[in-house]
Every structure is written in structure tokens, then in C-alpha cells.
Design a protein around this motif. Structure first.
Motif, mmCIF file in Angstrom:
data_model
loop_
_atom_site.group_PDB
_atom_site.id
_atom_site.type_symbol
_atom_site.label_atom_id
_atom_site.label_comp_id
_atom_site.label_asym_id
_atom_site.label_seq_id
_atom_site.Cartn_x
_atom_site.Cartn_y
_atom_site.Cartn_z
ATOM 1 N N THR A 178 46.166 52.653 67.067
ATOM 2 C CA THR A 178 45.839 53.427 65.870
ATOM 3 C C THR A 178 46.246 54.892 66.006
ATOM 4 O O THR A 178 46.888 55.447 65.104
ATOM 5 N N HIS B 83 41.703 57.858 60.972
ATOM 6 C CA HIS B 83 40.823 57.276 59.957
ATOM 7 C C HIS B 83 41.646 56.622 58.835
ATOM 8 O O HIS B 83 41.310 55.542 58.346
ATOM 9 N N ARG C 218 43.011 53.360 60.075
ATOM 10 C CA ARG C 218 41.941 52.359 60.083
ATOM 11 C C ARG C 218 41.643 51.851 58.673
ATOM 12 O O ARG C 218 41.317 50.680 58.476
ATOM 13 N N LYS D 123 44.211 49.311 57.870
ATOM 14 C CA LYS D 123 43.861 48.077 58.568
ATOM 15 C C LYS D 123 42.760 47.328 57.821
ATOM 16 O O LYS D 123 42.876 46.126 57.568
ATOM 17 N N LYS D 124 41.711 48.036 57.467
ATOM 18 C CA LYS D 124 40.570 47.404 56.798
ATOM 19 C C LYS D 124 40.995 46.768 55.485
ATOM 20 O O LYS D 124 40.649 45.619 55.186
#
Length: 167
Positions: free
Chosen positions: A133, A145, A148, A151-152
Motif C-alpha cells: 500500500t 488511506h 486502502r 482496495k476496499k
């Protein structure tokens, strides 16, 4: 006066081993047989500690405890795998059809239809190039962030689309 001998846990475990194996087969969890044997033994141990003669007979109580422990461990394992992605397993599946330096077209085409360009970028960098990341964030001048969040979002979309590599 006759003394009552209490069997050791090893003797109890040996006596209840067929029951544990039977329960494992009934629950169709033979894939992780050794792990389930351990779960059954934990259930047996819990039964020997918490058994109360006033409430019933030991064999039926023990069977319920063993069955419950094995089911509990199966659920925990299923919950764990539904929440985590293992990159080695994904890479194996992705590269089964990998030939001549081309990414498997069918998976890429399917991902192209459901993911945004940023989410697709995250997928390729994470699973093809093994980048973390923080590395992805620095390379593309965004915060970790943000990566991420890609990704989420991508994971939600892939799960909703039923992408098999995450099951």
C-alpha cells in the motif's frame, strides 16, 4: 472400601476418538481433518471440565460439546477466509492461464467491467507486481488511506460480482 479410579484424559480421548471422527465426517470437514481432530479434543476437554452429573449423562453431553466446538471452529475459519485475501492463492489462480507474459484475459476483462481505473490499478499493482500500500501511494502521489479506499471499494465490487478468486 473400594476406590473409584478416574481415567486420565488420554484414556478418555482414546475412547472418544471414534466419535470425534464420526462427527467430522458428518460435518463434511475432512479437508482439515487434523485441525478438526484438535477441535474435537478441545471440546472433549471442555466437556470433562464442565460436566455436571445432576444435569445428564456424560456421553451425550460430551457429544454435544464436541459437535459444538467443531462447528464453532468451522464458522470461525469460514469467517476468517471471507474477510481475508491470500495473495499466493490468488496469484496461482490468476496465472494458471498465464502464458507469454499476458495477463489472463478473461479475468482482466471481467475486472475492467466492474472496477474503476484506480481500483484496477490497485489490483494490478497489488497482485501482479506485489507492491504494498505505501509503495503504491508514493508511486502515484496519493496517501496510503486513498489506496486502502481503492482496495476496499474494489473488494466490495468483486465480492458483489462473485469473483471466485476471493472465496
Amino acid at each position: 472400601m473400594d476406590r473409584i479410579t478416574i481415567p486420565s484424559f488420554e484414556e478418555i480421548a482414546k475412547a472418544y476418538e471414534p466419535l470425534i471422527k464420526k462427527l467430522i465426517k458428518q460435518l463434511y470437514c475432512e479437508k482439515d481433518f487434523d485441525e478438526m481432530i484438535q477441535s474435537g479434543l478441545v471440546g472433549l476437554y471442555e466437556a470433562t471440565i464442565s460436566f455436571d452429573q445432576k444435569r445428564g449423562v456424560f456421553p451425550s453431553y460430551t457429544e454435544l460439546k464436541i459437535h459444538g466446538r467443531i462447528l464453532s471452529d468451522i464458522r470461525a475459519k469460514k469467517r476468517h477466509y471471507s474477510r481475508h485475501v491470500y495473495t499466493d492463492e490468488i496469484k496461482e489462480q490468476l496465472f494458471e492461464s498465464y502464458q507469454d507474459n499476458y495477463f489472463p484475459c478473461d479475468i482482466l476483462q471481467r475486472l475492467n467491467t466492474i472496477l474503476t481505473p484506480r481500483e484496477l490499478l490497485w489490483f494490478k499493482l497489488q497482485f501482479i507486481e506485489d507492491q504494498e500500500t505505501n509503495t503504491i501511494a508514493k508511486k502515484h502521489h496519493v496517501s496510503p488511506h486513498t489506496v486502502r479506499s481503492w482496495k476496499k471499494s474494489a473488494m466490495k465490487k468483486m465480492k458483489k460480482a462473485g469473483i471466485e478468486i476471493f472465496q
